[in-house]
Each structure stands twice: as structure tokens, then as C-alpha cells.
Scaffold this active site. Structure first.
Site, PDB file in Angstrom:
ATOM      1  N   GLU A   1      45.691  37.348  47.509  1.00 25.18           N
ATOM      2  CA  GLU A   1      44.844  36.121  46.592  1.00 25.18           C
ATOM      3  C   GLU A   1      45.781  35.020  47.143  1.00 25.18           C
ATOM      4  O   GLU A   1      44.582  34.055  46.503  1.00 25.18           O
ATOM      5  CB  GLU A   1      44.513  37.408  45.792  1.00 25.18           C
ATOM      6  CG  GLU A   1      43.885  37.891  45.400  1.00 25.18           C
ATOM      7  CD  GLU A   1      43.532  39.750  45.803  1.00 25.18           C
ATOM      8  OE1 GLU A   1      45.016  39.560  46.215  1.00 25.18           O
ATOM      9  OE2 GLU A   1      42.748  40.407  45.830  1.00 25.18           O
TER      10      GLU A   1
ATOM     11  N   HIS B   1      38.489  46.014  37.100  1.00 24.87           N
ATOM     12  CA  HIS B   1      36.985  45.755  37.906  1.00 24.87           C
ATOM     13  C   HIS B   1      36.263  45.192  37.599  1.00 24.87           C
ATOM     14  O   HIS B   1      34.125  44.551  37.743  1.00 24.87           O
ATOM     15  CB  HIS B   1      36.677  47.035  39.049  1.00 24.87           C
ATOM     16  CG  HIS B   1      37.420  46.708  39.841  1.00 24.87           C
ATOM     17  ND1 HIS B   1      38.786  47.384  40.403  1.00 24.87           N
ATOM     18  CD2 HIS B   1      36.920  46.215  41.615  1.00 24.87           C
ATOM     19  CE1 HIS B   1      38.672  46.790  41.244  1.00 24.87           C
ATOM     20  NE2 HIS B   1      38.276  46.707  42.353  1.00 24.87           N
TER      21      HIS B   1
END
Lengths: 322, 323
Positions: free
Chosen positions: A57, A126
Site C-alpha cells: 500500500e 475490513h
């Protein structure tokens, strides 16, 4: 057009128009993204412009910054906004500050798309809503559209903005259908949208809470309460004038988001309203958001944590003393 | 891994230019130290004394259009790339004539005109940028290279590994310049890395081409950097330049270096790149003094310029937040 198709259409339209636009992220090529947003783009634009990345990321965002500083207009996807935390160094210390630290020499026309949201029991890593973290950082623009038309128009504008823009999408919104103009119409950042007009109370909602507020407003109407709903659509810059004007009209306000209430985006909205519309307020500003807990796995616990239409309705009723 | 042999290809005049550049950095840094200790300069400053040959050798090998990202120890890189000493000094004084208009300071020197994408005060912060810029140059088929300077301490942070992996995977037009001065602030190499004495092993892990070079030999640095840049420019892939160097002073100005032995400091002093170049050019005292006087004069003019610079208005702080 669905919200998912609207995102895809904005990406495809920009890439068709402009060689400098390319996209990169995890699983976005052959798989079409974990939310199927980028399906078909690899076939149309090829692997140079639709780039599958390693699970990195920081590098995804950071390479986007570098490509943007070198003159391109990259759009990067962070698969879940929970993983945005891994790239925050690059977003907060780098993307947001290069223009400033360079005294205005550099620009970073980078768009970071991400998605999150609860309601499908993935557990605590999530489904978070972290938009408030980003709104707090000068140098970033932040959008969180709730409607297909808005996400299409705002994503387009984000791509062509010369600043880093973080665009939040919500998992449960992807299948939502809505009317969109035939031709893609850019929507300026920093302009709110009135979802529904009303006279008794203003609900300022973002993301999925816009839709939950619409449900709550219909129920409130049956009880004789007229609800106005405003969706800021962009959180930074914030269309304060539109929010204040509405509250001056209705004299009551509810702010609603799926993120944790405490220190959430709604806290800032409430502060703006109490300062700019203090004399117009007939009731305390109500806040609706998630309870202060990580998102639990068991569906009953998850649903207990996140705000429901009934929570919005109850807040509306409290403002009018019902 | 290729070991660059000294080709001695550079002519004397070029080497004299390198000496001018290195002396400029040395005297600039010494004046900065002195002015900081006198209370003249705000902020947090890191000087590159001992590492001048890396800055000059690498920056002289870059072409117009190439871009680079620097570190908290950025004065040398910025000067070596041609940013006027007056603009660098004015930045340290927080003046609007500074190379970042007073918005950046010592750790955030920028000069877009000369491809300086910014000195970065987060270790490893600029590495993903040069990966992305190198990707952009490749996508646009431009004969440009993006280069990052960083220290051995940066080889332990996530951005380093993510960037090298991505750059090699995509064969971006990038050069990673590791200035291995064997110190991560106050922590010695042997305490922070299992490969501290051979950083090119890091590149090996990513199947990246690496070149090892003695960072105190400006000629060798130039040759190695040139080779690295041309390889990257060709589009064949990124290069890891493993530069062994010495930090002759502390991590920051005012660092008492209690963690450092006398022997270690002496070893650094014995490897002064300016002394090395002076010997290589066989300069006598008078001749060397002429170079030195010139460097001092440039720095003193820069100091005077900066001290008489224009302070920003306080409310200028709200400009440049957005484009």
C-alpha cells in the site's frame, strides 16, 4: 446505472480522453478489482495503464505520488480503507504536503480510491469508516459520494484536480442504481446536494447514511415531521454555506455517518452549525454514528454497533421533541 | 554486482569543478553549523560533511530533466544539483527568497526547475516517489531518470522494500543511491542491519542490478552513477548504487556523539573526500587555498543574502495548502 458502473465509467472516460490517466492497485486487472469496479478496463486499456500491484500500500500510493509529480494523473485503488492505514505515511506526510513544503512549486494530482463499510460481517479489519482521519489533514481533498451520478461526476473532478483527492466508496453502495446524465457531467468538489427538501429538521448525512436517512425521513413524514436531507458529498472542502442555510431554515439538525460517532466527521459539522447558526437552533444537534467499538463479527453485534435507519429516525424525533 | 574500476576518464578540469562543488558544500555546512550554534538559524539541521563526493559525483552525472528525492541531510545534494547557494541559505533562514519560499526549511529543500522533488524528513519517504516518477518516464517513453538518495538506516523501512520490489518488477527508470555512512542517527550499522557492511545484498534480494562504489572517491562515484543512470535511462531496469561513505560530524548539529568512539571519528576524518581529491589533483597549499577562498566567498555572500532576505508575512502560512 449502478454506483459500481458509475465509478468504472468515470475511470474509463478519463482514460479514454487522456493518456496521462492510468490506474493501479491490488487485483484490479484480470480480476477487475475485489469489488469488480475495474472489470473490463484491462481489456480496453491494456496492462500498462491498468496495473496490478504487489500487496504494497505504501508503494501503491507513493508511486502514484511520484507519477503525479512527474506530470501524470494516476488513480490508485486501496482495496479496503482499513488498508489505507498502511499507506497513511505517504498520504499524510507526502501527498498532502509536497505543494506546501515546496512553497507552491509542486503539485500532486493523485486520486486515491478506496472503499469500506460494514453490514456484511467481515469483522474488525475490513469494514471501518476512516474518512475523519483524512479530513483532518490540510492539503488533502476528501469526497464521499452516495449516489451513482455523484460518484461519477466527483471521481472525474478528482482525477482532474491538481491536488491529492481521497475518494471514499462504500461496499454496500456498489449495487445501488440511480439516474445519471447521458454525458458524464463533472461535479465540483465542495458542493453539497439536497437529497430531499423539508422544513422541520435537516439531516446531514454521508455515504450509506444518506440512504438510511431517506428511509427514516419517509417514516418521519408519516408522523408529520418534514425532513430535509443534505449530502455534503465532499467532506473537504466542505460546503458549509449549504449546510448552514438549510439549518437556518429548519432550525434543527441531525448529522449521520457510519463511522464511529466520537471525533467523527459529524462532530465537525456540529461545531460549524453551532457557530454559524447558533441563534437559529431550536434543539441540540443530534449525532448518529457507530458505537465506540471495533466492528464485531457476529451479525447481531455488528448491526448493533452501526447506525440503523431507526437510529436516524429516533434522532430526528428527539430534535422535534417527539 | 559490478565493481566499478577507476577509469580515470575524467579530465583535470572536470575534477577541479568537482573540487569546487565539494568545497562549496563543506564550507556551506561549516558556516551553517556555526550560524546554528550562534542561534541564528531555527529548526533542526543535518550537515553532510564527509559525504560531499557522493552528492557531487551523483548530481554531476545526472542529466537535465532527471529528477531526484533527497533526505533530511539535503544541503549537499541540493547545492550539487545547482540550486544557488543563496537560495539554499535563504531557505535555512526561512526567507521568501529560499528555494522552498520559506515553507520547507533545511529538511524540505525543493527546486522543481532542477528536478529536486524534495528533501524528505521521513526516512525512506521519497523512495516510492522515484519509483512512480521512473514509471511515468517509462510509460511516456521519456529519456529521464528518477533518483533517490537515502542512508543505510532507510534500508530497514517498509517503503524501501516496497519501492525496490515495485521498481524492479516494473523496470522503472529509477536509481536508488544508498549513502551507507554506517550510522542510523546514533545507531551503528551492525546494530541495525544484518547486511550493514554490504548493502548491495539488499538489492540482490530484489534481483536488482547493483553497483558498489567508494563514496569518498568522487571520480569513482561519478563513473558509477553515470553507469547506473544510463542503464536506468535505457529502460532496462532500476539500479541500486551502494555507496560506502563517512559521516564526519554528528547526526544533527549539536549532536555530542557520545555513542561514537574516538577511533571511529578518526577513521572518518582519515577518509575525507576533499583531501583525497586534493591529493589526486596534487594541489599545493596556495592552489588549494585559492579554491577554498572562492568557496568561502560564495558562502559568505549567500549568508549575507539570506540574512538580508525577506521574512514571509505570518498569514502567508495559509497559502500553498492547495494548488
Amino acid at each position: 446505472m449502478t454506483y459500481r458502473e458509475a465509478v468504472r465509467d468515470a475511470l474509463g472516460s478519463a482514460m479514454r480522453k487522456d493518456e496521462d490517466v492510468f490506474i493501479m492497485g491490488e487485483d484490479i486487472a484480470e480480476m477487475g478489482g475485489s469489488m469488480a469496479v475495474t472489470q473490463g478496463l484491462l481489456e480496453e486499456f491494456g496492462p500498462e495503464r491498468v496495473r496490478n500491484t504487489p500487496i504494497s500500500e505504501m508503494a501503491i500510493v507513493g508511486a502514484g505520488i511520484g507519477a503525479a509529480m512527474a506530470g501524470m494523473r494516476p488513480v490508485v485503488e486501496i482495496m479496503y480503507e482499513d488498508f489505507l492505514t498502511l499507506s497513511l505515511e505517504q498520504i499524510v506526510n507526502q501527498a498532502a504536503k509536497h505543494r506546501y513544503m515546496s512553497g507552491g512549486q509542486l503539485k500532486v494530482p493523485l486520486t486515491v480510491r478506496t472503499q469500506g463499510g460494514a453490514g456484511w460481517s467481515p469483522g474488525a479489519q475490513h469494514a471501518q469508516q476512516l474518512e475523519a482521519w483524512l479530513v483532518h489533514v490540510p492539503g488533502l481533498k476528501v469526497a464521499y459520494p452516495s449516489m451513482p451520478e455523484d460518484v461519477r461526476g466527483l471521481l472525474w473532478t478528482a482525477i482532474y484536480d491538481d491536488n491529492p483527492v481521497i475518494l471514499f466508496e462504500h461496499r454496500l453502495l456498489y449495487p445501488v442504481k440511480g439516474q445519471v446524465p447521458e454525458e458524464l457531467e463533472p461535479i465540483p468538489l465542495g458542493k453539497a446536494r439536497t437529497i430531499r427538501e423539508g422544513t422541520d429538521v435537516t439531516v446531514i448525512a454521508i455515504g450509506p447514511l444518506v440512504h438510511r436517512a431517506v428511509g427514516a425521513a419517509k417514516q418521519a413524514e408519516e408522523e408529520g415531521i418534514s425532513v430535509e436531507i443534505i449530502d455534503p458529498r465532499t467532506l473537504q472542502p466542505l460546503d458549509e454555506d449549504a449546510l448552514v442555510a438549510s439549518v437556518k431554515k429548519t432550525n434543527r439538525a441531525v448529522v449521520a455517518h457510519e463511522a464511529v460517532t466520537r471525533m467523527g466527521f459529524g462532530a465537525e459539522v456540529a461545531a460549524v452549525l453551532q457557530y454559524k447558526a447558533f441563534d437559529y437552533l431550536d434543539a441540540p444537534i443530534e449525532r448518529v454514528g457507530a458505537k465506540f467499538a471495533p466492528l464485531a463479527f457476529a451479525p447481531v453485534m455488528e448491526q448493533f454497533i452501526i447506525p440503523q435507519p431507526e437510529d436516524v429516525l429516533a434522532a430526528i424525533k428527539r430534535t422535534v421533541g417527539k | 554486482m559490478a565493481k566499478v574500476e577507476k577509469k580515470r576518464a575524467l579530465n583535470e578540469e572536470t575534477l577541479r569543478d568537482f573540487l569546487r562543488g565539494m568545497l562549496l558544500i563543506r564550507r556551506f555546512e561549516e558556516h551553517v553549523e556555526e550560524r546554528f550554534r550562534a542561534g541564528d538559524l531555527p529548526g533542526f539541521l543535518h550537515v553532510a560533511i564527509g559525504q560531499e563526493a557522493v552528492a557531487v559525483g551523483v548530481c554531476q552525472a545526472m542529466e537535465e530533466g532527471d529528477v531526484f528525492a533527497s533526505t533530511h541531510r539535503a544541503h549537499g545534494h541540493t547545492l550539487a544539483r545547482g540550486t544557488p547557494p543563496k537560495a539554499v541559505m535563504a531557505e535555512l533562514y526561512g526567507k521568501i527568497e529560499g528555494c522552498s519560499r520559506g515553507y520547507g526549511g533545511s529538511m524540505h529543500l525543493y527546486d522543481l526547475e532542477r528536478g529536486n522533488f524534495g528533501a524528505n524528513a521521513v526516512i525512506g519517504g521519497g523512495l516510492p516517489h522515484v519509483t512512480g516518477a521512473g514509471l511515468a518516464f517509462k510509460l511516456r517513453d521519456e529519456p529521464r531518470v528518477a533518483l533517490a538518495f537515502f542512508g543505510d538506516g532507510a534500508t530497514n523501512i517498509g517503503t524501501f522494500h516496497e519501492s525496490l520490489n515495485l521498481a524492479q518488477l516494473w523496470k522503472t527508470k529509477t536509481v536508488f543511491v544508498c549513502e551507507n555512512n554506517h550510522w542510523a542517527e546514533s545507531t551503528p550499522g551492525w546494530q541495525h542491519s544484518p547486511v550493514w557492511d554490504d548493502m548491495s545484498k539488499r538489492a540482490l534480494a530484489f534481483d536488482m542490478r547493483s553497483i558498489k562504489v567508494d563514496g569518498q572517491d568522487v571520480e569513482a562515484v561519478f563513473e558509477a552513477a553515470h553507469e547506473a543512470l544510463e542503464f536506468a535511462r535505457s529502460g532496462e531496469g532500476p539500479v541500486f548504487l551502494d555507496v560506502e561513505t563517512y559521516r564526519m560530524h554528528g547526526h544533527f548539529i549539536g549532536d555530542p556523539q557520545v555513542y561514537r568512539t574516538k577511533e571511529d571519528r578518526e577513521e572518518a576524518a582519515d577518509n575525507d573526500p576533499i583531501t583525497r581529491l586534493r591529493e589526486r589533483l596534487a594541489l599545493g597549499d596556495d592552489e588549494f587555498k585559492a579554491f577554498d577562498d572562492q568557496a568561502n566567498q560564495i558562502v559568505e555572500e549567500a549568508l549575507e543574502f539570506a540574512q538580508n532576505g525577506t521574512d514571509p508575512q505570518p498569514e502567508d502560512a495559509l497559502k500553498n495548502v492547495y494548488a
